[in-house]
Every structure is written in C-alpha cells, then in structure tokens.
Design a protein around this motif. Sequence first.
Motif, mmCIF file in Angstrom:
data_model
loop_
_atom_site.group_PDB
_atom_site.id
_atom_site.type_symbol
_atom_site.label_atom_id
_atom_site.label_comp_id
_atom_site.label_asym_id
_atom_site.label_seq_id
_atom_site.Cartn_x
_atom_site.Cartn_y
_atom_site.Cartn_z
ATOM 1 N N ILE A 1 21.373 74.312 17.262
ATOM 2 C CA ILE A 1 22.202 74.685 15.318
ATOM 3 C C ILE A 1 22.595 75.572 14.505
ATOM 4 O O ILE A 1 23.067 76.502 14.310
ATOM 5 C CB ILE A 1 21.449 73.434 14.131
ATOM 6 N N THR B 1 25.768 77.479 13.837
ATOM 7 C CA THR B 1 25.389 78.038 12.375
ATOM 8 C C THR B 1 26.054 80.023 12.310
ATOM 9 O O THR B 1 26.640 80.172 11.610
ATOM 10 C CB THR B 1 24.093 77.456 11.983
ATOM 11 N N MET C 1 16.697 75.810 9.112
ATOM 12 C CA MET C 1 17.347 74.340 8.755
ATOM 13 C C MET C 1 17.895 74.757 7.204
ATOM 14 O O MET C 1 18.829 74.407 7.469
ATOM 15 C CB MET C 1 15.822 73.972 8.360
ATOM 16 N N GLN C 2 18.006 75.927 6.697
ATOM 17 C CA GLN C 2 17.636 76.343 5.703
ATOM 18 C C GLN C 2 19.400 76.791 5.260
ATOM 19 O O GLN C 2 20.533 75.880 4.906
ATOM 20 C CB GLN C 2 17.102 76.747 4.219
ATOM 21 N N HIS D 1 11.417 68.597 8.484
ATOM 22 C CA HIS D 1 12.083 68.767 7.341
ATOM 23 C C HIS D 1 12.806 70.222 6.842
ATOM 24 O O HIS D 1 12.335 71.332 7.538
ATOM 25 C CB HIS D 1 11.526 68.396 5.914
ATOM 26 N N GLN D 2 13.663 70.688 6.007
ATOM 27 C CA GLN D 2 14.500 71.322 5.487
ATOM 28 C C GLN D 2 13.605 72.692 5.707
ATOM 29 O O GLN D 2 13.745 73.481 5.733
ATOM 30 C CB GLN D 2 15.072 70.914 4.648
ATOM 31 N N HIS E 1 21.797 76.181 7.651
ATOM 32 C CA HIS E 1 22.460 75.400 8.210
ATOM 33 C C HIS E 1 22.603 74.323 7.159
ATOM 34 O O HIS E 1 23.906 73.996 7.003
ATOM 35 C CB HIS E 1 21.889 74.304 9.479
ATOM 36 N N PHE E 2 21.629 73.366 6.635
ATOM 37 C CA PHE E 2 22.170 72.258 5.256
ATOM 38 C C PHE E 2 22.179 72.884 4.750
ATOM 39 O O PHE E 2 23.112 71.469 3.904
ATOM 40 C CB PHE E 2 20.991 71.838 6.223
ATOM 41 N N THR F 1 22.614 70.494 1.100
ATOM 42 C CA THR F 1 23.030 69.306 1.318
ATOM 43 C C THR F 1 21.774 68.093 1.520
ATOM 44 O O THR F 1 21.188 67.408 1.829
ATOM 45 C CB THR F 1 23.870 69.261 1.821
ATOM 46 N N ARG F 2 20.770 69.528 2.075
ATOM 47 C CA ARG F 2 19.620 69.353 2.241
ATOM 48 C C ARG F 2 19.896 68.668 3.940
ATOM 49 O O ARG F 2 20.960 67.909 4.026
ATOM 50 C CB ARG F 2 18.429 68.369 1.596
ATOM 51 N N GLY F 3 18.555 68.515 4.879
ATOM 52 C CA GLY F 3 18.551 67.278 6.002
ATOM 53 C C GLY F 3 17.453 67.434 7.180
ATOM 54 O O GLY F 3 16.496 68.690 6.846
ATOM 55 N N GLU F 4 17.451 66.867 8.098
ATOM 56 C CA GLU F 4 16.699 67.267 9.436
ATOM 57 C C GLU F 4 16.663 66.378 10.062
ATOM 58 O O GLU F 4 17.675 66.493 10.551
ATOM 59 C CB GLU F 4 15.240 66.110 8.734
#
Length: 399
Positions: free
Chosen positions: A274, A278, A306-307, A194-195, A309-310, A313-316
Amino acid sequence: MALQTGRPVRLALTLEETFQAGRRLAARVTVRSGFNSDGVIAFQDINADYLIGAYADIATRVVEKASYTGCGPYRVPNARIVARALLSHTTPSTAFRGFGVPQMSWAIESQMDAAARTLGLDRVEIRLRNLPKKGEEFIPGDTPCDGEWHEALEKAARAIRWDQPLPDGHGRGISLGLKISATYASAYSILRMHQDGSASVLTGTSDMGQGARTIFSQIVAQELGIDPSQVTVVMGDTSVVPYDTSTSASRSTVVMGTAIYRACQEVKAQVARIAAETYSLDEEKVVVGDGVLELPQGVRRFGEVMQDHFGSTRGEIIGVGSFVKKKTPGHPLSGKTTFYELSCNAAEVEVDRETGMALLTDFVVVGDIGRALNPQHVEIQDTGAVIMGLGHSLSGNMH
C-alpha cells in the motif's frame, strides 16, 4: 446422567472436590542397566507401570510421552522400555507438570547415582560421559540433541560447589531431566493492524500464568515497531479466535509465537504494497523494517502509511499466520519432537541425624532453553517449577 436424560449435564465441583478429581500419575519403575568399566552406558531395560485411575482421560498419552524418553538425555545403544497404563478404582490421573517425566527421571537418575558408586566415579562425571553432543542423534530416527547439554550440568555443578567439602550432616545431589515438546501441531493467528498503527492479535492459546500474552505482545511490538502497550491480545473460544491444537507441551512461544511472527510478516508485506500504491513507487524501492518503511522520500512509520493510504475512511490490514506440523505415520508419538527441554537440578540438604528433619540449604536449576524472549519469564517459570517440585518431593501427601 446425560445418557439417561438426553440433555447436557454440567458437573460443578467444590474446591475440595477439585483436588480429588485429578492427580499426577503414580508410577512403579524398575530399571536394569549395564555399564562399561569406563562408565559408559551399554544398555537399559526399563519396566514402568503407571496407575492411571478409573478413567483414561489424557493419561495414556502421558505414559506414551514419558516412556518414549525413558532413558533420559543419555546415549543408550541398546534399550528396551515396556510401559503399561493401568486402570484401577482410584482417582483418575491427568496431565501434570512434566507430563510423566518426573516419575521416570527419578528412577533413571537414581540408577545413574548407583552406577557411579559401584564404578567409583563422580556422579557428575558419569553423566558427562553419557550425554550426547549437539547435533548427535541419541533417540533413533528422532530429533538430534539440540543444545550443549553438558554445559547445563557443568554450570549447575559449579553453582552448587560440587567439588568443595561438605559440612557435617550435609549432602549434595544432582540430576538431569529431559522432556519432549509438541510432536505435531496446528496453530493459527490473525493479526489486525489498525489505522493508528496499533494492533490486535487473535489466538487460541490460553494464558494460564505462563506469560503467553506478554510474549505475543513482544513479538508483535518488535515486528511492527510499536510499544507493547499498543498491542491487544485476544484469547478466547475458537468460535471467535483461530484454531489452536492445545495449550500444552511448552508450545505457546515456539508454535503459536511462530504463527504470530508469520502473521506479522504478512502484515509488513501488505504495508509495503500500500505504500508503493499510495506514494506511486515501485515495490522494489520500498524497504521494510521493524515498524518503518524506508522510501526514496524518507522514512515512514507504519501508522503514517496507514493514515496516508486510508485517510478519513479509516481501515486496517489483516494478516494470517500459521504453524502446522503434520503427523508422521508410523512414529510412536505421531511425529518427532519440535524441540527438547533439558533441565539440570542440584541441591544441598542438611539432615538432622537424630530427628531425620531435612533442611534444604541451597538449590540450583539450569535449563537449556535456547534464546529467551523474556528472561524474567524464564526465571519465574523455573522458580515456580522448583517450588512445585520441592513440594512434590518433600511434602507430597494429601490429608
């Protein structure tokens, strides 16, 4: 009832009835063994009748696997094993700890003791002379010996003080047991990172007290560089989680654990991709570690990447891992064992000659387990197995 009504029927048993619904297979085993004068086994001729009860269930598979390693963990150049699964009017039998091996081991190990007495050899020594070395094929065409099995025997003998004099009324015994694991398998896992860097792993394994949840959490936590408390393990019906053949044959850590490990590697590869996207880097400049990426501008944790990159919008990231071992045509068990489970047990017992009362004064178990991912779990598993075995040996009657 289902046939007569054309509807599904559920049978709900009371606790008392559940104890009457299944049992360990009863067995009658006859062994004829030949030894050379130096205590080396020349042949074994084994006949085993397993009473499987009124219905077959999985009992025929129990008979197959137990009889396949009927000669135990020893080199036997000439062997004949005839095993029969016998139906009767008695309570159906099913899989029970050891999967038919304890019944066969009782006979083989008793035979080893009898041979030692006849040949004038120590009971530990006669076993040492017949154990295969690591890498040695002892079952024709199957997986070679995968451990230093003599070490288990020697450690158990030392721990039980085998060479020391016995007090009056005391006796010592020692034995080996060998069980094969999964011979074919399919296991699949889904890992979601998860994010915030936490993770969820979906698996078809059932945790029945063997500690699979903890092991799976450990694997994910180590590979993703997070605390085990940040890992959620989802076990459930295969309508929700990926398919797993079964939870049996001590396969959870090795088989499903490998599938989860591979899912982790897929997630790590995606994080690297990613990160390159990024931070506008070539992927070759991204070095992946356990939970961190080494970048030209410094070290970033997976959650940070993760943060970045997303964003809002959040993402996983989702990774899929599998362990697939297909059936081998023509093999008696449809495939070679993935690994062996060897255990050496030693006991000291005090017996009152007047009453026949037996008191267990010491017990030692040494298992050849390979690398322990969780040593405490191994100790608990062995302790539970010992207690169950003692109950089976000393008070295994139902009233």
